[in-house]
Design an enzyme around this catalytic site. Sequence first.
Site, mmCIF file in Angstrom:
data_model
loop_
_atom_site.group_PDB
_atom_site.id
_atom_site.type_symbol
_atom_site.label_atom_id
_atom_site.label_comp_id
_atom_site.label_asym_id
_atom_site.label_seq_id
_atom_site.Cartn_x
_atom_site.Cartn_y
_atom_site.Cartn_z
ATOM 1 N N LYS A 55 -3.350 -9.450 13.682
ATOM 2 C CA LYS A 55 -3.700 -10.855 13.430
ATOM 3 C C LYS A 55 -3.120 -11.765 14.520
ATOM 4 C CE LYS A 55 -3.664 -9.927 8.475
ATOM 5 N NZ LYS A 55 -2.782 -9.902 7.288
ATOM 6 N N GLU A 86 0.850 -1.201 0.000
ATOM 7 C CA GLU A 86 0.000 0.000 0.000
ATOM 8 C C GLU A 86 0.880 1.243 0.000
ATOM 9 O OE1 GLU A 86 -3.467 0.077 0.638
ATOM 10 O OE2 GLU A 86 -3.737 -2.091 0.846
ATOM 11 N N ASP A 114 -0.192 -4.608 11.062
ATOM 12 C CA ASP A 114 -1.191 -5.540 10.535
ATOM 13 C C ASP A 114 -0.917 -6.951 11.073
ATOM 14 O OD1 ASP A 114 -3.248 -6.350 8.322
ATOM 15 O OD2 ASP A 114 -1.499 -7.624 7.952
#
Length: 439
Positions: free
Chosen positions: A205, A190, A201
């Site tokens: 998770k 990104e 990120d």
Amino acid sequence: MQQITFGMIGGGTVGSGVFHALDRNGDLLAARLGVRVRLARIAVKALDEPRPYPIPAALLTTDWTAVVHDPQVQVVIELVGGTSIARKVVLAALELGKPVITANKALLSAHGGELFAATRKHGANLYYEASVAGGIPIIKALREGFVGNRITALYGIVNGTCNYILTRMQQEGADFAEVLADAQKQGYAETPPDLDIDGCDAAHKTGLLASLAHGFWVEPKRIYVEGIRHVSKLDLQFARQLGYTIKLLGIVKTLAAPKAKAGARIQVSVYPTLIPKAHVLASVNGIFNAVFVRGDVVGDTLFYGRGAGKDATASAVLSDIADAALDLAHGTHGRVPAFVPHERRGTVAPMDEVVSRYYVRLSVVDRPGVFAKVASILSGAGIGISSIIQPEGHEGETVPVILMLHDAPNAALQKALAKIAKLPAVKAPPVMIRVESCV
Ligand SMILES: NC(=O)c1ccc[n+]([C@@H]2O[C@H](COP(=O)([O-])OP(=O)(O)OC[C@H]3O[C@@H](n4cnc5c(N)ncnc54)[C@H](OP(=O)(O)O)[C@@H]3O)[C@@H](O)[C@H]2O)c1
């Protein structure tokens, strides 16, 4: 055949993938479940936005509240992303007693405690298979497949962008910045890339996996996180010479087994890690994800697949759609509870206390006596050296020295490195990467 009606908020990458997959495999799903799934309405931000898979205009609206409150809609699928509208969508649906499906790890990480409490209060389930490792059914595996196990270790390559960058750095001998720029051009990273390359990120998770595996809610602030910005091509080269590769790993490890009155003490962290080249996780390359889980009954298991993308993620959402449809059709909405706290007193150990092995790279002036000073600081801290390499060749006036260090607590190592950094012969901040044998 009984029909269950779904409403979806978000028709972008994943949402349009879900629409397409249901269009393609809806009959197969109905035949397998004995229940037909109907996607009645889809809320988006802009009706004329181009979508990876087209969605008929008749299904679209820009009013998400109309979808959530539609009396026909029995289950709400949240695929908006972010933590603001998404939180409102999920809470509004749960308050109406409607089960919710989400792929949103950022939302669950930030507001999981509140959302799981809402599921209990309103008796509606929350399904989130797509929130971790895309198409890999790791949530279902932990929640159902390993229900009879204590999870003693879990190592996850759960961020495809970081794995793609590290793989290319390793294979091409390329620099981090060069590979990142190219990954952004090709759509594998990104812009800005921070959420991925700084490990956030992966931390979202890993926190979810840790919570599920250990049955107490792991607050994001308890997770120790390092990204991959400081990993250089030199480190990948030296790691290879030493028989290792470098992966960004989410690590959940039991440090002390639960006792009668106390819960488990666990490590929950994300950082670049040297792992042996011979380990199965070392061959997980490119955008692929993998999760290695060790249970006290099952032993070692490995899950591998695509961690993102419209189709892989849609596959995970379809699995939740099937569970939600079956649960509603048979009135068993508690069959696969979203999150069941069972180790209320479990704790996450501070990183300072976690014991690891280490790879350390120093840039030092090439003169006699430097190594003796480094070794004396390490031995004073009780840290043993397992090997030392001084490769040939200079980087300007300095030479690299690679140390492999035995098990030591992180706090002791950090203190020793701070002292080493102050030696006049050490010309750059020491690079430290932890080492895991993953066995
Ligand atoms: N992409 C992946 O590979 C992947 C993998 C795993 C999990 N996820 C998760 O899946 C979720 C969705 O990701 P994505 O990649 O599909 O995002 P995306 O392509 O940006 O899609 C977001 C969708 O939400 C819609 N939306 C935004 N604001 C809205 C509003 N106020 N009302 C109604 N709709 C609104 C957008 O409408 P428009 O289309 O009109 O702009 C778009 O359809 C995220 O939580 C993400 O973390 C994604």
